[in-house]
Structure formats: structure tokens, C-alpha cells
Write an enzyme that holds these catalytic residues in place. Structure first.
Site, PDB file in Angstrom:
ATOM      1  N   ASP A  44      -9.450  -8.917   1.408  1.00 25.57           N
ATOM      2  CA  ASP A  44      -8.877  -7.938   0.564  1.00 25.57           C
ATOM      3  C   ASP A  44      -8.330  -7.980  -0.672  1.00 25.57           C
ATOM      4  OD1 ASP A  44      -8.729  -6.559   3.158  1.00 25.57           O
ATOM      5  OD2 ASP A  44      -6.918  -7.931   3.966  1.00 25.57           O
ATOM      6  N   GLU A 216      -9.424   1.574   8.201  1.00 25.15           N
ATOM      7  CA  GLU A 216      -8.469   0.788   7.371  1.00 25.15           C
ATOM      8  C   GLU A 216      -8.577   0.557   5.867  1.00 25.15           C
ATOM      9  OE1 GLU A 216      -7.866  -2.854   9.453  1.00 25.15           O
ATOM     10  OE2 GLU A 216      -9.660  -3.674   8.925  1.00 25.15           O
TER      11      GLU A 216
END
Ligand SMILES: *[C@@H]1O[C@H](CO)[C@@H](O)[C@H](O)[C@H]1NC(C)=O
Ligand SMILES: *[C@@H]1O[C@H](CO)[C@@H](O)[C@H](O)[C@H]1NC(C)=O
Length: 345
Positions: A44, A216
Site C-alpha cells: 500500500d 478496497e
């Protein structure tokens, strides 16, 4: 999507059986641009360029790892943790700090992060501030006060402000009903209290799984070509972190999708015209290819040094490994000239 999976299966099969020299693994996508220095243990990632032109890369691991480099290609040097003593938020003893998202607003950097553990829905999103970006300069303000809900999980924060005077939108979410959006106060250390709205969801249950495909890691970005201005919603779709022999079926592993809208709050549609909330819409812009497996956790930025928009992400190189510490930083250039982002070399 099905035909694309079949396409990959076919390519793999042909590559495996044979020395047929004319069948190159002609991929839909170019390889990630080169990365030197510390390019691993990246999940991420979020990249922001400082006023002096240094690139700061924030990523999940060790209470948010901070690395710097003189360019996106590196060399990247690890500098330390953003929250060395851990976050002020406590949701569970085995919690971790995830998915940083850093923005510069009125001379202050705001770094949002999630506190959670795998599969846990009681997560919270917090924020830390700094005027310099470097480790040791961050002040943690704890939770921004978004309410928990059975419809979403408070992870994967992303702040979106179109320009200095625009309202501050904030998207988040994973699993359950997918990606949601609310707004933050100014300065953005607290949620406004506005009800969260659902932006994207995929109700498809992949084979071998008993819950819908995960939507997501949203990231909002706007781009204007001539008179056409679009708000893009990038997100990660599928299984992020499986390891052999439990890899997701081909096509259900992590990958990067995009939808667009004429408004930052949607409704968002994909390139085929499907609604990204109600019709499982989403256009695949980067999936597994060559030695890139399960790319995701992406962000998008306009790199003023290169004069080009880029997408950066994490991925697995199967020849290196699938463990958390093996995940790599990748980036590619984006071409928005068709009105849809396309990965180009
Ligand atoms: C490389 O960066 C990761 C965080 O992304 C960190 O955990 C690791 O210690 C760094 N390695 C070195 C040699 O600095
Ligand atoms: C929805 O989930 C299915 C099953 O994993 C997947 O094939 C498809 O690409 C997903 N679509 C989006 C828009 O994420």
C-alpha cells in the site's frame, strides 16, 4: 473478465509447453519502471514529493515505513517509522498500522493510516501531522472519528481535495460493501459527521470463496483533457495476499481497476458503461503479467519532474517470493488522452 482469464491461462500454457519462439509473452502491460535501493517490503505505498523535490514513500510495515529518493526510480533509502511508538489508537493487542495516505494542505502534511489486523472489521482510521515529512517530525492525533459500521471496514484511507479551496472528500473501505466516501472538516483531523455513501462494490463471489470479491484501496484523482474533466476512482480488487499453494484462481487475484464520474462523489461507471456500485463495474487497468503478480494498493500522482502522471503500487515477483517482505514497489506512466487511464512505457 472471463475471456481475459482464459487469455492468461492460454498464454501460460503456451509458454509452459514450449519453445515456440514466435510466441513471445506479449503482455498487455509494460514492466514496472526500474526501482533501485530499497524497493521491498512494500504494501500500500503512498508517494509524495516534498517542496525541495525529494520523493517520500510511505508504506505499510513497522508502524508506517518512510523511505526517500531523489526520483521515483530511486535509489530509495529507508529512513525510519512514521509512528515509532505505534499509533495512539488501540483496537486489539495484535493490531498493525496500515495503508498510509499523505496530503499537503495549507503547509501541513496529513498522514492518514488504518489500525487493524487481517479480517478484523473493528478497524479505525487515524491521522498524524508534520510540516517536514521526515521520521521524528510526526504528531499523532489519533482517530478521526469516523463511525464504525457493519457495511464497511475503516481501512485504506484516501483524502481527495480538488484544489486548495475545495471540500475535503475522504474515501475508505474494504470487503463487506466495498468503498465508501465521507467528508472531513478543515483542517482535516476530524470527520465532518456527514453520512458515508457507497462508491464501489463487487458482489461477485469468486470460485472457492464464500464471500464477495474484495473491493478496497480506493484512490481518487482528477484529470482534464481539453474540455473534458473526469474524476477517477482507482481501486484494488480481489485477493491481495495469498501464498502458494493457496493462490486465488487466475483473474481473482489482486488487480487494479478504475471507474470514472463527472463528480467526485459518483456515480462511477467503467469503460463498458457499467455502474461501479450496482453493476459490478470496473475497468481493469493493471493485472498480473510477466513477472508481475497481484498488483494493487495503488496511488496516482502527477510527477512534475517527469511531466507525466504515474501510478505506483505493490506487487509480487513470483521468482522472488510471495511473503510480506517480498512485496515490491512498482510504478508506471499513465496516458489519459483517451479519457481513460492506460498504462504506457
Ligand atoms: C527497507 O525498507 C523496509 C520498509 O519498507 C524496512 O523494513 C527495511 O528495514 C529496509 N531495509 C533496509 C536495508 O534499510
Ligand atoms: C469482481 O469479482 C470477480 C471475481 O473475483 C472478478 O473476476 C472481477 O474482475 C471483479 N470486478 C471488479 C470490477 O472488481
Amino acid at each position: 473478465m472471463l475471456s481475459l482469464s482464459n487469455f492468461f491461462a492460454g498464454v501460460t500454457f503456451l509458454t509452459a509447453v514450449a519453445a515456440i519462439p514466435l510466441i513471445s509473452r506479449a503482455s498487455l502491460w509494460p514492466d514496472p519502471e526500474p526501482c533501485t535501493g530499497n524497493c521491498s517490503w512494500i504494501h500500500d505505498p503512498n508517494v509524495i514529493k516534498s517542496a525541495t523535490g525529494t520523493y517520500y514513500r510511505f508504506s505499510t510495515s513497522g508502524n508506517i515505513a518512510i523511505a526517500t529518493a531523489p526520483s521515483l526510480t530511486g535509489p530509495w533509502s529507508y529512513k525510519g517509522a512514521m509512528l515509532p511508538g505505534g499509533p495512539a489508537i488501540h483496537v486489539a493487542d495484535n493490531q498493525d498500522t496500515w495503508a498510509p495516505d499523505v496530503s499537503l494542505i495549507d503547509g501541513t502534511y496529513y498522514a492518514f493510516y488504518a489500525v487493524s489486523y487481517i479480517g478484523y472489521q473493528g478497524s479505525e482510521i487515524g491521522v498524524a501531522t508534520s510540516t517536514f515529512l521526515d521520521p521524528g517530525t510526526w504528531t499523532d492525533h489519533g482517530s478521526i472519528g469516523l463511525p464504525k459500521s457493519s457495511s464497511y471496514n475503516l481501512i485504506d484511507p484516501n483524502l481527495f481535495q480538488e484544489s486548495g479551496s475545495s471540500p475535503i472528500y475522504f474515501s475508505f473501505g474494504s470487503g463487506w460493501q466495498g468503498v465508501f466516501q465521507s467528508t472531513l472538516n478543515s483542517p482535516p483531523v476530524t470527520a465532518s459527521g456527514a453520512a458515508a455513501t457507497n462508491l464501489a462494490y463487487n458482489s461477485t463471489v469468486p470460485p472457492g470463496q464464500n464471500f464477495p470479491s474484495v473491493t478496497e484501496g480506493s484512490y481518487q484523482f482528477w484529470w482534464q483533457n481539453g474540455g473534458d474533466k473526469w474524476y477517477y476512482l482507482f481501486f484494488s480488487s480481489g485477493a491481495c495476499c495469498n501464498t502458494p499453494p493457496n493462490l486465488a484462481a487466475t483473474g481473482d487475484e489482486y488487480k487494479i481497476m478504475v471507474c470514472r464520474s463527472t463528480s467526485q462523489s459518483g456515480p462511477f461507471f467503467d469503460q463498458a458503461g457499467r455502474n461501479c456500485l450496482t453493476q459490478n463495474g470496473g475497468t481493469l487497468i493493471l493485472g498480473s503479467h510477466d513477472n508481475v503478480y497481484a498488483p494493487g494498493g495503488q496511488g496516482v500522482m502527477y510527477d512534475s519532474t517527469l511531466g507525466r502522471p504515474v501510478i505506483y503500487y505493490h506487487y509480487v515477483n513470483p521468482t522472488i517470493g510471495y511473503k510480506a517482505e517480498d512485496f515490491l514497489f512498482g510504478f508506471n506512466y499513465l496516458d489519459f488522452s483517451s479519457g481513460w487511464p492506460v498504462i504506457v512505457s
